[in-house]
Write a protein that holds these residues in place. Sequence first.
Motif, PDB file in Angstrom:
ATOM      1  N   SER A 267      28.116  64.607  67.549  1.00  0.00           N
ATOM      2  CA  SER A 267      28.272  65.360  66.300  1.00  0.00           C
ATOM      3  C   SER A 267      29.438  64.811  65.484  1.00  0.00           C
ATOM      4  O   SER A 267      29.374  64.748  64.251  1.00  0.00           O
ATOM      5  CB  SER A 267      28.486  66.843  66.600  1.00  0.00           C
ATOM      6  N   ARG A 268      30.514  64.398  66.173  1.00  0.00           N
ATOM      7  CA  ARG A 268      31.659  63.833  65.453  1.00  0.00           C
ATOM      8  C   ARG A 268      31.276  62.523  64.777  1.00  0.00           C
ATOM      9  O   ARG A 268      31.626  62.283  63.615  1.00  0.00           O
ATOM     10  CB  ARG A 268      32.826  63.606  66.405  1.00  0.00           C
ATOM     11  N   GLN A 270      28.309  61.736  63.882  1.00  0.00           N
ATOM     12  CA  GLN A 270      27.413  62.069  62.790  1.00  0.00           C
ATOM     13  C   GLN A 270      28.206  62.501  61.560  1.00  0.00           C
ATOM     14  O   GLN A 270      27.887  62.110  60.430  1.00  0.00           O
ATOM     15  CB  GLN A 270      26.459  63.189  63.230  1.00  0.00           C
ATOM     16  N   LEU A 271      29.260  63.306  61.798  1.00  0.00           N
ATOM     17  CA  LEU A 271      30.097  63.739  60.673  1.00  0.00           C
ATOM     18  C   LEU A 271      30.818  62.544  60.048  1.00  0.00           C
ATOM     19  O   LEU A 271      30.932  62.455  58.812  1.00  0.00           O
ATOM     20  CB  LEU A 271      31.109  64.784  61.148  1.00  0.00           C
ATOM     21  N   GLU A 272      31.310  61.638  60.913  1.00  0.00           N
ATOM     22  CA  GLU A 272      31.977  60.446  60.391  1.00  0.00           C
ATOM     23  C   GLU A 272      31.000  59.595  59.583  1.00  0.00           C
ATOM     24  O   GLU A 272      31.355  59.052  58.535  1.00  0.00           O
ATOM     25  CB  GLU A 272      32.560  59.630  61.547  1.00  0.00           C
ATOM     26  N   GLN A 274      28.285  60.683  58.050  1.00  0.00           N
ATOM     27  CA  GLN A 274      27.981  61.372  56.795  1.00  0.00           C
ATOM     28  C   GLN A 274      29.123  61.243  55.796  1.00  0.00           C
ATOM     29  O   GLN A 274      28.885  61.211  54.579  1.00  0.00           O
ATOM     30  CB  GLN A 274      27.692  62.851  57.073  1.00  0.00           C
TER      31      GLN A 274
END
Length: 449
Positions: A267-268, A270-272, A274
């Motif tokens: 998830s981290r 993915q956030l990075e 995005q």
Amino acid sequence: MGEELTNDAVDAEQLAQRYRALIEHTPDGICVHEHGIIVYVNHAAVRLVGARDAGDLVGQPLTRFVDREYVPAMLHRISRLTTAGAASAPTEMELRRLDGSTVPVETVSVLTPWHDHYAYQVVIHDLSAQRAAEDAQRRAEQHFTAVVSQLEEGVVVIARGGVIESANPAALRIFGAVEHADEVIGRDIEDLPLVLLDANSRPLPVTEHPMARTLATGEPFTGYVFGVDRRDGQRRWLSGSSRLLNPGDRYSSAVSSFSDITEFRASRRQLEYQATHDSLTGLANRALILSQLAGALAATSDDLPVSTVLFIDLDEFKSINDSLGHATGDTVLQIVAQRLQRALRGDDLIGRLGGDEFLVLLAADPGRVDMDGIIARLRATMAEPIVANGHRIEVRASIGGTTLIPGDPRTPEAVLHDADVAMYRAKPPGHRDRFGTGHHRGIDSSHVG
């Protein structure tokens, strides 16, 4: 001569008195019995069985104060004591008190002179405090085991030789050996059915794992990240800590605890992703482009990681959105992004600044960069008709660029500005409406049935 005998008798009596005083004040119970009948007990023995005084015990059969379960073995041990000074091995048993309760004791029987004959002297050591401490330790260990077994965090204890001594259920689950504990416990860490990885996904030799370093040096390590490739094909990412189980013992085993952070790491990332990529095309966004450009401009060597910056603007793109709709316009942008990726090298960074504006950071090349040739190739690639939502669309682009030099004094924003100006100058006459000087751009579209 008679005087010498008298002195010897006095010395013997004094020695006997000292022995009796020692016996009376020793913390262990002392009992003497003849033919199974108690003839003497000290104060400690009286307290041990809960009697008021020695009179409650003297004259009583010895077996009255021994739990029935232990009587046969006790009588057998006594029968084997046939010579003066012979002693039985220390033996644990239950002593029965006058109130019916029992006390755990350790006894040693000795065949010893008693007055003018032999009797059996028994030393009785109270084990109550020791048993209580053992029970407390056992309960603490059971409590600890119960707590550790319920943890979501994996806990593994490894001996100095690398053999896994224990692993809680969470560790077995993380290692993919939930139903096969024997694949982990008792095995050398190098023989586990999994592959260790460092934080960058490279194979990690066991000797370089922080746990091995803790075993070798005694130094604790915390907060390190490593991965495991399991036999079932899954890759799990773990955040771990390791320390000696007993820091004061140089030969101590080490304990490693670790949490599964696979989902958090995904998830981290993915956030990075995005935060640094355009959601429509998947290309780098403005923030990532400026970051990479800043790194290139900060390079101290003559070998710059970026040689050229290209600014790309689609001519008359607004008319696609106005006439065919934003959904068609989005499809066109996605196809253009794919074509740019195919036309350039893997080391080149392609980004979308927003709208119909794209940017390319060309990786440095040992030879001279043929900017004109690259621009011509990109224009030709994007000039091929695009079919989107049933429409055949021809897209033309204006491309301009600027070259970086060692020690380039410009800021990333200034480089983008220079590339933008070069792109504007490259536009055909009549297409330069970026600054209000024209409105017609060559995008032709026709409906495809």
